[in-house]
Design a protein around this motif. Sequence first.
Motif, PDB file in Angstrom:
ATOM      1  N   VAL A 144       0.887  -1.223   0.023  1.00  0.00           N
ATOM      2  CA  VAL A 144      -0.103  -0.053  -0.090  1.00  0.00           C
ATOM      3  C   VAL A 144       1.029   1.195   0.170  1.00  0.00           C
ATOM      4  O   VAL A 144       2.049   1.282   0.271  1.00  0.00           O
ATOM      5  N   TRP A 145       0.340   2.336  -0.551  1.00  0.00           N
ATOM      6  CA  TRP A 145       0.896   3.664  -0.391  1.00  0.00           C
ATOM      7  C   TRP A 145       0.584   4.177   0.971  1.00  0.00           C
ATOM      8  O   TRP A 145      -0.479   4.199   1.325  1.00  0.00           O
ATOM      9  N   PRO A 146       1.477   4.988   1.644  1.00  0.00           N
ATOM     10  CA  PRO A 146       1.250   5.421   2.939  1.00  0.00           C
ATOM     11  C   PRO A 146       0.555   6.901   2.683  1.00  0.00           C
ATOM     12  O   PRO A 146       0.036   7.429   3.880  1.00  0.00           O
ATOM     13  N   GLY A 147       0.336   7.199   1.490  1.00  0.00           N
ATOM     14  CA  GLY A 147      -0.627   8.460   1.589  1.00  0.00           C
ATOM     15  C   GLY A 147      -1.168   8.197  -0.093  1.00  0.00           C
ATOM     16  O   GLY A 147      -1.176   7.264  -0.704  1.00  0.00           O
ATOM     17  N   PRO A 148      -1.552   9.369  -0.824  1.00  0.00           N
ATOM     18  CA  PRO A 148      -2.118   9.223  -1.995  1.00  0.00           C
ATOM     19  C   PRO A 148      -0.931   8.716  -2.977  1.00  0.00           C
ATOM     20  O   PRO A 148       0.207   9.136  -2.662  1.00  0.00           O
ATOM     21  N   ALA A 149      -1.305   7.694  -3.997  1.00  0.00           N
ATOM     22  CA  ALA A 149      -0.431   7.437  -4.919  1.00  0.00           C
ATOM     23  C   ALA A 149      -0.015   8.517  -5.939  1.00  0.00           C
ATOM     24  O   ALA A 149      -0.923   9.241  -6.125  1.00  0.00           O
ATOM     25  N   PRO A 150       1.010   8.748  -6.355  1.00  0.00           N
ATOM     26  CA  PRO A 150       1.512   9.560  -7.300  1.00  0.00           C
ATOM     27  C   PRO A 150       0.731   9.356  -8.742  1.00  0.00           C
ATOM     28  O   PRO A 150       0.486   8.296  -8.971  1.00  0.00           O
TER      29      PRO A 150
END
Length: 179
Positions: A144-150
């Motif tokens: 998972v991404w720890p925030g919004p994915a680029p």
Amino acid sequence: MAVVVWIVEGTWRACVAAAREHVPENCRIVLLHVSAEEVPGAARGAYAGLLGRGHPERDPGPRVAGLASSAARELLAAAAGELGRPCTRSERAGRVEHEVVAAADGAELLILARDGDREHLGPRSLGPASRFVVDHAPCPVLLVWPGPAPGLGTIPPPPPHGPDGPPEPQGHPERPEHP
């Protein structure tokens, strides 16, 4: 079903959110934290190098290991609270990537977060330990991404000669013969 959720400072909330969202209620969840073995050893080595080995009672290694263990327990407690359902907390110390792979042995899923470059899609979004875990996990992995994915615009351009590299040479240039 047993699910291991790797809890790491800075990325654990994304992993806990993924477990809440993707792991059914009847599954056993293990929250895992691994303290790196080299930190207490580095403190011990620095002390010995600076002040000598004559006072083992002053060795900071055990104190640093104790502080790491205390921090791990606090982090696991915070993660368990945020998970909001029954879970097991597992604290390990050692070579981080090897401990995570060992903890995932027999699990049906391992959840971990990207911990490298968060500005671009691609392999650099994984740090060395995470890359090792993804490559060697003995079970399926939810990354998972720890925030919004680029955005997709962050994907590096293809190599100038295509994905297979430069074209093969069509023969060798003439070589002068040696006498």
